[in-house]
Design an enzyme around this catalytic site. Structure first.
Site, short mmCIF file in Angstrom:
data_model
loop_
_atom_site.label_atom_id
_atom_site.label_comp_id
_atom_site.label_asym_id
_atom_site.label_seq_id
_atom_site.Cartn_x
_atom_site.Cartn_y
_atom_site.Cartn_z
N HIS A 102 0.84 -1.20 0.00
CA HIS A 102 0.00 0.00 0.00
C HIS A 102 0.88 1.25 0.00
O HIS A 102 0.61 2.21 -0.73
CB HIS A 102 -0.90 0.04 1.25
CG HIS A 102 -1.95 -1.01 1.30
ND1 HIS A 102 -2.10 -1.86 2.38
CD2 HIS A 102 -2.91 -1.38 0.42
CE1 HIS A 102 -3.13 -2.67 2.17
NE2 HIS A 102 -3.62 -2.42 0.97
N LYS A 150 -16.87 -7.10 6.20
CA LYS A 150 -15.92 -8.02 6.80
C LYS A 150 -15.64 -7.54 8.23
O LYS A 150 -15.74 -6.35 8.51
CB LYS A 150 -14.61 -8.02 6.03
CG LYS A 150 -14.75 -7.67 4.58
CD LYS A 150 -13.41 -7.38 3.93
CE LYS A 150 -13.57 -6.69 2.59
NZ LYS A 150 -12.35 -6.25 1.99
N ARG A 184 -1.77 -6.01 -8.52
CA ARG A 184 -0.54 -6.76 -8.25
C ARG A 184 -0.30 -7.82 -9.31
O ARG A 184 0.82 -8.07 -9.73
CB ARG A 184 -0.63 -7.45 -6.88
CG ARG A 184 -0.64 -6.48 -5.72
CD ARG A 184 -1.15 -7.14 -4.47
NE ARG A 184 -2.56 -7.57 -4.65
CZ ARG A 184 -3.34 -7.98 -3.68
NH1 ARG A 184 -2.88 -8.07 -2.47
NH2 ARG A 184 -4.59 -8.33 -3.90
N SER A 213 -2.98 -7.80 2.86
CA SER A 213 -3.25 -7.64 4.29
C SER A 213 -3.67 -8.98 4.89
O SER A 213 -3.28 -9.33 6.01
CB SER A 213 -4.36 -6.63 4.51
OG SER A 213 -4.01 -5.38 3.97
O1 PNS Z 1 -8.99 -2.81 0.04
P1 PNS Z 1 -10.24 -3.33 -0.59
O2 PNS Z 1 -11.05 -4.09 0.43
O3 PNS Z 1 -9.97 -4.14 -1.84
O4 PNS Z 1 -11.10 -2.04 -1.03
C1 PNS Z 1 -12.38 -2.18 -1.59
C2 PNS Z 1 -13.08 -0.80 -1.71
C3 PNS Z 1 -13.11 -0.09 -0.40
C4 PNS Z 1 -12.37 0.04 -2.73
C5 PNS Z 1 -14.52 -1.08 -2.23
O5 PNS Z 1 -15.12 -2.07 -1.43
C6 PNS Z 1 -15.41 0.16 -2.22
O6 PNS Z 1 -15.21 1.07 -3.01
N1 PNS Z 1 -16.40 0.20 -1.32
C7 PNS Z 1 -17.30 1.31 -1.18
C8 PNS Z 1 -18.72 0.96 -1.59
C9 PNS Z 1 -18.92 1.12 -3.08
O7 PNS Z 1 -18.79 2.18 -3.65
N2 PNS Z 1 -19.23 -0.01 -3.74
C10 PNS Z 1 -19.38 -0.08 -5.18
C11 PNS Z 1 -18.01 -0.16 -5.82
S1 PNS Z 1 -18.11 -0.86 -7.38
#
Ligand code: PNS
Length: 173
Positions: free
Chosen positions: A19, A43, A92, A130
């Site tokens: 990150h 989660k 990645r 993570s």
């Molecule tokens: O680190 P992560 O868990 O891969 O991040 C995922 C994240 C936070 C980017 C994604 O879950 C998100 O944007 N959540 C917010 C809710 C949202 O907008 N959902 C629709 C996205 S297509």
């Protein structure tokens, strides 16, 4: 892209060197970068929002155009609220691509003016996540070089407070 403000969203549970590598790369090409920690993730996170924010703040303080915040709800709403134009995400390996493409295209459907920019972390971090950091740490493996010191200290604190149980390493046979 110095006139572009970007949001780097994620769970960051906990932040890893992968990150941080991406934050450093993003801070070089964007004028402003907001690291946005997702609140209320479905989660069950190991670290609270405020712990994740503190770890990120401590490790990104050297980047003058980087700020750490939290967000909930739709990412595109937060991007608009921040008057940002782009979302930064890391890829990645090919295995990340499908999920990332799906999210990027859904976000584009929700707001056609927001662009998702993908960057690759250093190859040394291409297998790092993570989830694996937490697993390896719990099972007594070394996470040296994978997370900043402050994250390792915070993981040790979780063991002390019994939030995680560290399983002793098996003796070499
Ligand atoms: O680190 P992560 O868990 O891969 O991040 C995922 C994240 C936070 C980017 C994604 O879950 C998100 O944007 N959540 C917010 C809710 C949202 O907008 N959902 C629709 C996205 S297509």
């Amino acid at each position: 892209m110095k006139h572009v403000k970007a949001i780097y969203p994620g769970s960051f549970d906990p932040p890893t060197n992968g990150h941080l590598d991406l934050i450093e790369r993003g801070s070089k090409i964007f004028g402003e970068l907001v690291v946005a920690v997702l609140q209320n993730a479905e989660k069950d996170p190991l670290f609270t929002e405020s712990e994740r924010v503190k770890m990120l703040q401590a490790t990104t303080a050297r980047f003058k155009n980087v700020r750490v915040e939290t967000f909930d709800g739709l990412l595109v709403d937060y991007v608009r609220e921040q008057k940002a134009q782009a979302v930064l995400r890391g890829i990645r390996a090919i295995s990340d691509y499908e999920y990332e493409l799906q999210m990027a295209l859904m976000n584009r459907k929700l707001d056609n003016d927001i662009e998702t920019v993908f960057m690759m972390p250093a190859i040394a971090y291409s297998y790092l996540s993570s989830r694996l950091v937490k697993e390896v740490y719990r099972l007594g493996g070394s996470i040296k070089g994978l997370v900043p010191d402050i994250v390792e200290q915070n993981l040790a604190e979780k063991v002390r407070s019994s939030k995680i149980t560290k399983i002793p390493k098996r003796a070499a046979r």
